[in-house]
Design a protein around this motif. Sequence first.
Motif, PDB file in Angstrom:
ATOM      1  N   ALA A   4       0.880  -1.087  -0.056  1.00 47.66           N
ATOM      2  CA  ALA A   4       0.117   0.013   0.098  1.00 47.66           C
ATOM      3  C   ALA A   4       0.893   1.176  -0.050  1.00 47.66           C
ATOM      4  O   ALA A   4       1.988   1.035   0.410  1.00 47.66           O
ATOM      5  CB  ALA A   4      -0.758   0.178   1.137  1.00 47.66           C
ATOM      6  N   ALA A   5       0.235   2.356  -0.624  1.00 50.56           N
ATOM      7  CA  ALA A   5       1.218   3.629  -0.682  1.00 50.56           C
ATOM      8  C   ALA A   5       2.451   3.213  -1.598  1.00 50.56           C
ATOM      9  O   ALA A   5       2.461   2.276  -2.269  1.00 50.56           O
ATOM     10  CB  ALA A   5       1.599   4.254   0.430  1.00 50.56           C
ATOM     11  N   GLY A   6       3.380   4.095  -1.576  1.00 49.61           N
ATOM     12  CA  GLY A   6       4.948   3.758  -2.204  1.00 49.61           C
ATOM     13  C   GLY A   6       4.616   4.165  -3.720  1.00 49.61           C
ATOM     14  O   GLY A   6       5.341   3.493  -4.560  1.00 49.61           O
ATOM     15  N   ALA A   7       3.634   5.091  -4.135  1.00 46.86           N
ATOM     16  CA  ALA A   7       3.361   5.295  -5.320  1.00 46.86           C
ATOM     17  C   ALA A   7       4.021   6.633  -5.657  1.00 46.86           C
ATOM     18  O   ALA A   7       3.864   7.106  -6.890  1.00 46.86           O
ATOM     19  CB  ALA A   7       1.866   5.289  -5.575  1.00 46.86           C
ATOM     20  N   GLY A   8       4.574   7.502  -4.625  1.00 47.89           N
ATOM     21  CA  GLY A   8       5.208   8.582  -5.196  1.00 47.89           C
ATOM     22  C   GLY A   8       4.237   9.851  -4.740  1.00 47.89           C
ATOM     23  O   GLY A   8       3.215   9.718  -4.429  1.00 47.89           O
ATOM     24  N   VAL A  54       3.024  12.444  -6.486  1.00 47.82           N
ATOM     25  CA  VAL A  54       1.770  12.805  -7.363  1.00 47.82           C
ATOM     26  C   VAL A  54       0.689  11.805  -6.963  1.00 47.82           C
ATOM     27  O   VAL A  54      -0.437  12.349  -6.919  1.00 47.82           O
ATOM     28  CB  VAL A  54       2.300  12.615  -8.926  1.00 47.82           C
ATOM     29  CG1 VAL A  54       0.956  12.754  -9.594  1.00 47.82           C
ATOM     30  CG2 VAL A  54       3.262  13.622  -9.380  1.00 47.82           C
ATOM     31  N   LEU A  55       0.904  10.678  -6.578  1.00 45.15           N
ATOM     32  CA  LEU A  55      -0.248   9.623  -6.361  1.00 45.15           C
ATOM     33  C   LEU A  55      -0.497   9.571  -4.642  1.00 45.15           C
ATOM     34  O   LEU A  55      -1.199   8.460  -4.232  1.00 45.15           O
ATOM     35  CB  LEU A  55       0.287   8.418  -6.946  1.00 45.15           C
ATOM     36  CG  LEU A  55       0.539   8.445  -8.321  1.00 45.15           C
ATOM     37  CD1 LEU A  55       0.950   7.002  -8.770  1.00 45.15           C
ATOM     38  CD2 LEU A  55      -1.004   8.730  -9.403  1.00 45.15           C
ATOM     39  N   GLY A  56      -0.179  10.689  -4.070  1.00 45.32           N
ATOM     40  CA  GLY A  56      -0.610  10.811  -2.715  1.00 45.32           C
ATOM     41  C   GLY A  56      -0.269   9.962  -1.443  1.00 45.32           C
ATOM     42  O   GLY A  56      -0.802   9.556  -0.608  1.00 45.32           O
ATOM     43  N   ASP A  57       1.117   9.946  -1.426  1.00 51.16           N
ATOM     44  CA  ASP A  57       1.947   9.348  -0.198  1.00 51.16           C
ATOM     45  C   ASP A  57       1.811  10.457   0.823  1.00 51.16           C
ATOM     46  O   ASP A  57       3.279  10.973   1.230  1.00 51.16           O
ATOM     47  CB  ASP A  57       3.109   8.851  -0.601  1.00 51.16           C
ATOM     48  CG  ASP A  57       3.295   7.407  -1.382  1.00 51.16           C
ATOM     49  OD1 ASP A  57       2.205   7.006  -1.552  1.00 51.16           O
ATOM     50  OD2 ASP A  57       4.152   7.074  -1.916  1.00 51.16           O
ATOM     51  N   TRP A  58       0.825  10.875   1.453  1.00 45.52           N
ATOM     52  CA  TRP A  58       0.772  11.929   2.337  1.00 45.52           C
ATOM     53  C   TRP A  58       1.469  11.696   3.460  1.00 45.52           C
ATOM     54  O   TRP A  58       1.699  12.743   4.257  1.00 45.52           O
ATOM     55  CB  TRP A  58      -0.388  12.453   2.522  1.00 45.52           C
ATOM     56  CG  TRP A  58      -1.114  12.921   1.117  1.00 45.52           C
ATOM     57  CD1 TRP A  58      -2.275  12.573   0.535  1.00 45.52           C
ATOM     58  CD2 TRP A  58      -0.435  14.102   0.440  1.00 45.52           C
ATOM     59  NE1 TRP A  58      -1.994  13.256  -0.856  1.00 45.52           N
ATOM     60  CE2 TRP A  58      -1.134  14.233  -0.791  1.00 45.52           C
ATOM     61  CE3 TRP A  58       0.613  15.040   0.616  1.00 45.52           C
ATOM     62  CZ2 TRP A  58      -1.106  14.914  -1.650  1.00 45.52           C
ATOM     63  CZ3 TRP A  58       1.005  15.851  -0.226  1.00 45.52           C
ATOM     64  CH2 TRP A  58       0.096  15.935  -1.431  1.00 45.52           C
ATOM     65  N   TYR A  65       8.288  13.919   2.442  1.00 46.23           N
ATOM     66  CA  TYR A  65       7.936  14.835   1.478  1.00 46.23           C
ATOM     67  C   TYR A  65       6.577  15.191   1.678  1.00 46.23           C
ATOM     68  O   TYR A  65       6.119  16.413   1.709  1.00 46.23           O
ATOM     69  CB  TYR A  65       8.063  14.027  -0.018  1.00 46.23           C
ATOM     70  CG  TYR A  65       7.415  14.937  -0.991  1.00 46.23           C
ATOM     71  CD1 TYR A  65       8.379  15.872  -1.594  1.00 46.23           C
ATOM     72  CD2 TYR A  65       6.239  14.993  -1.417  1.00 46.23           C
ATOM     73  CE1 TYR A  65       7.813  16.716  -2.763  1.00 46.23           C
ATOM     74  CE2 TYR A  65       5.684  15.877  -2.359  1.00 46.23           C
ATOM     75  CZ  TYR A  65       6.564  16.673  -3.106  1.00 46.23           C
ATOM     76  OH  TYR A  65       6.000  17.675  -3.948  1.00 46.23           O
ATOM     77  N   GLU A  86      -2.599   8.436   7.907  1.00 43.08           N
ATOM     78  CA  GLU A  86      -2.144   7.737   6.800  1.00 43.08           C
ATOM     79  C   GLU A  86      -1.279   6.573   6.557  1.00 43.08           C
ATOM     80  O   GLU A  86      -1.324   5.574   5.933  1.00 43.08           O
ATOM     81  CB  GLU A  86      -1.542   8.847   5.654  1.00 43.08           C
ATOM     82  CG  GLU A  86      -2.391  10.027   5.354  1.00 43.08           C
ATOM     83  CD  GLU A  86      -3.151   9.503   4.265  1.00 43.08           C
ATOM     84  OE1 GLU A  86      -2.797   8.498   3.220  1.00 43.08           O
ATOM     85  OE2 GLU A  86      -4.487   9.920   4.155  1.00 43.08           O
ATOM     86  N   LEU A  96      -2.893   3.657   8.181  1.00 46.57           N
ATOM     87  CA  LEU A  96      -3.968   3.194   7.123  1.00 46.57           C
ATOM     88  C   LEU A  96      -3.213   2.320   6.091  1.00 46.57           C
ATOM     89  O   LEU A  96      -3.710   1.272   5.585  1.00 46.57           O
ATOM     90  CB  LEU A  96      -4.645   4.288   6.358  1.00 46.57           C
ATOM     91  CG  LEU A  96      -5.717   3.958   5.345  1.00 46.57           C
ATOM     92  CD1 LEU A  96      -6.962   3.312   5.909  1.00 46.57           C
ATOM     93  CD2 LEU A  96      -6.273   5.266   4.553  1.00 46.57           C
ATOM     94  N   THR A 134      -4.762   9.387  -7.250  1.00 48.60           N
ATOM     95  CA  THR A 134      -4.623   8.684  -5.995  1.00 48.60           C
ATOM     96  C   THR A 134      -5.610   7.820  -5.294  1.00 48.60           C
ATOM     97  O   THR A 134      -5.501   7.123  -4.880  1.00 48.60           O
ATOM     98  CB  THR A 134      -4.385  10.039  -4.792  1.00 48.60           C
ATOM     99  OG1 THR A 134      -3.258  10.912  -5.260  1.00 48.60           O
ATOM    100  CG2 THR A 134      -4.192   9.711  -3.554  1.00 48.60           C
ATOM    101  N   ASP A 161      -5.203  -0.416  -3.520  1.00 46.81           N
ATOM    102  CA  ASP A 161      -4.170  -1.060  -2.572  1.00 46.81           C
ATOM    103  C   ASP A 161      -4.956  -1.454  -1.120  1.00 46.81           C
ATOM    104  O   ASP A 161      -4.569  -1.762  -0.241  1.00 46.81           O
ATOM    105  CB  ASP A 161      -2.781  -0.494  -2.260  1.00 46.81           C
ATOM    106  CG  ASP A 161      -2.947   1.366  -1.815  1.00 46.81           C
ATOM    107  OD1 ASP A 161      -3.903   1.180  -1.199  1.00 46.81           O
ATOM    108  OD2 ASP A 161      -2.115   1.767  -1.880  1.00 46.81           O
ATOM    109  N   ARG A 172      -6.491   0.939   0.515  1.00 46.69           N
ATOM    110  CA  ARG A 172      -6.853   2.201   1.484  1.00 46.69           C
ATOM    111  C   ARG A 172      -8.026   2.985   1.236  1.00 46.69           C
ATOM    112  O   ARG A 172      -8.419   3.655   2.173  1.00 46.69           O
ATOM    113  CB  ARG A 172      -5.615   3.199   1.394  1.00 46.69           C
ATOM    114  CG  ARG A 172      -4.401   2.493   2.131  1.00 46.69           C
ATOM    115  CD  ARG A 172      -3.280   3.671   1.740  1.00 46.69           C
ATOM    116  NE  ARG A 172      -2.900   3.842   0.237  1.00 46.69           N
ATOM    117  CZ  ARG A 172      -2.408   4.821  -0.252  1.00 46.69           C
ATOM    118  NH1 ARG A 172      -1.924   5.957   0.555  1.00 46.69           N
ATOM    119  NH2 ARG A 172      -2.160   4.766  -1.625  1.00 46.69           N
TER     120      ARG A 172
END
Lengths: 359, 359
Positions: free
Chosen positions: A179-183, A185-189, A193, A273, A276, B201, B208, B210
């Motif tokens: 889950a996540a790890g998408a950078g 732009v794709l919402g790794d809040w 970063y 986040e 989640l 996102t 995934d 979320r």
Amino acid sequence: MIKYRNGDIWGFENGDHVGCSSSYSDSESGVILGVDGGTTSTICVCIPFSSLHSLPDPSLPILARAVAGCSNHNSVGETAARDTLEQVMAETLLNSGSKRSAVRAVCLGVSGVNHPTDQERILKWLRDIFPSHVKLYVHNDAVAALASGTLGKLHGCVLIAGTGCIACGFAEDGQEARAAGAGPVLGDWGSGYGIAAQALTAVIRAYDGRGPQTLLTNSVLQSLSLSSPDELIGWTYADPSWARIAALVPVVVSCAEDGDQIANKILEDAVQELALSVKAVVRRLCLGGVDGNGSFPVVMVGGVLEANRKWDIGKEVIDCIQKTYPKACPVKPKVEPAVGAALFAWNLLKKETEVNCHR
Amino acid sequence: MIKYRNGDIWGFENGDHVGCSSSYSDSESGVILGVDGGTTSTICVCIPFSSLHSLPDPSLPILARAVAGCSNHNSVGETAARDTLEQVMAETLLNSGSKRSAVRAVCLGVSGVNHPTDQERILKWLRDIFPSHVKLYVHNDAVAALASGTLGKLHGCVLIAGTGCIACGFAEDGQEARAAGAGPVLGDWGSGYGIAAQALTAVIRAYDGRGPQTLLTNSVLQSLSLSSPDELIGWTYADPSWARIAALVPVVVSCAEDGDQIANKILEDAVQELALSVKAVVRRLCLGGVDGNGSFPVVMVGGVLEANRKWDIGKEVIDCIQKTYPKACPVKPKVEPAVGAALFAWNLLKKETEVNCHR
């Protein structure tokens, strides 16, 4: 028959000094290479295979270790990533006094491996480098991080929160989920970063009247040597590198610890986040069992999860996960991810050897 | 005495054909140049000064028009931006049959002008190009867009929502205020980029575990010819250009119109963000008067604010603004921003001429 793709890199294997300095080299027991390939740096370690009858904690024999630059193909391109990985493995073998013929297994955990096609591409050229008897494993770098906390066993979930963030887990049957790890732009809040970008946004919003005033304004401007929030626009345009922006996380933590509500809200959101992401992986893999009360390790890696003066994001994340999965068990790795990768290969090789012995 | 910085660009002024083809050229009345300099393209128009005794709506005489590439110094660098602006102005003057000596005023509205130092730098080299009697005005491109809706008068607020977004306003006394317009890192969530990035996102989060499932998954993948959400990571890495991502806005609108809750929430959030930007500017400039019931124009520009089959983001934004400022008056410009820039200069020049006449 080994194809010598790159004569310079592997030229040392023709020298007489190889195979004399180490009791492990070219012996029937052999060695294992573990690689942690990241966007900032790439680390390779070499461990012996035969000497380990049980899991080697805490005094693990590392025969050699080498460090190189970025090996994420998304960042530097396919060829540069491949050259970096080959070079760091050759240097490690040279340092350990071994040849490729002594290698029993190689495990690469490389960031940017997001799709089976990435895996297949890397396996293909690894096969060109190593003799055919060598076991080859290629995974995302999150797998190396997980294995660093479980001493090589792929079971449980790892949460990495540094400049980027990702949650990655394995069930006992080998099933994987991420889950996540998408950078960004794709919402790794929940990433460093993400936290820092939200702090910069809060400064801009306070300045132009969209948001409340915050301590972040003075702290961020001071740390960047800027005199006005509108200079932040030029600052972010000048170099949008994620790590440069993520470096502001300590400023956000410091403002939160000084009582700033906006900074605290940003960190609380990051906690939600990150938790989640872990919970999504745990649910998909059923790591907590059918009732959610089963025990499983959650390996915690990365600067964002370190404890600070008052704020401890890692602890808050675990608290949040344990509300759903009370027996989620936080683990701080005692070895680095490259060693985790090597131990992962060690485990699989050991199992195979045992099976063969009992036949 | 004019310095000829670039002989090639202005070489046409030495030819005989200039000044013969047009009744406006080199006359005592002269011409005005208006420039709209954006990240995608730069447009320059030339309008006559003397013939206009009142505001020239709707049949404005445009003597000439020219188009060039990007003139945002943040995107292409200082020198390229300057060359583009000089070239497009020279081409427009050539097309109008005028020389620089006929120019009465130049107004540049250029994206990337975010700080007084940006303004001063551009004014400095404009002064090198044009004779000293020429009035020079340099603003952000949002100013040209505002003037395009108010026929040159800098009063009220403009909201631009295309790939990026910005709200910019002027009070009667010339005071200026801006909100948003800081780029995606700094949280322009109401922009086309912001809307599309949130949709991407949402697809990743549904994939995934979320977030909830959404119609966006199939629609986005289909429109990008991808087969799985994890391919979106490679897609965004391959080319992070904002416009490429913002091009997905119609997909989001279409899913929202088909009843998808996630897509609707993204658009509703964008409406709130855009309205918040306008309200922040209006409050700081007191455009609605002390009780908030005063009337002022809100010029609406950009693809995101266009009406669709069911969704009309622009209308929703105005409804939201009018809850706080009931007499906020939406305006859809009938002329392009470059003409707005020219009319802005026309207005100021007209005022000055009238003052001189009454002395």
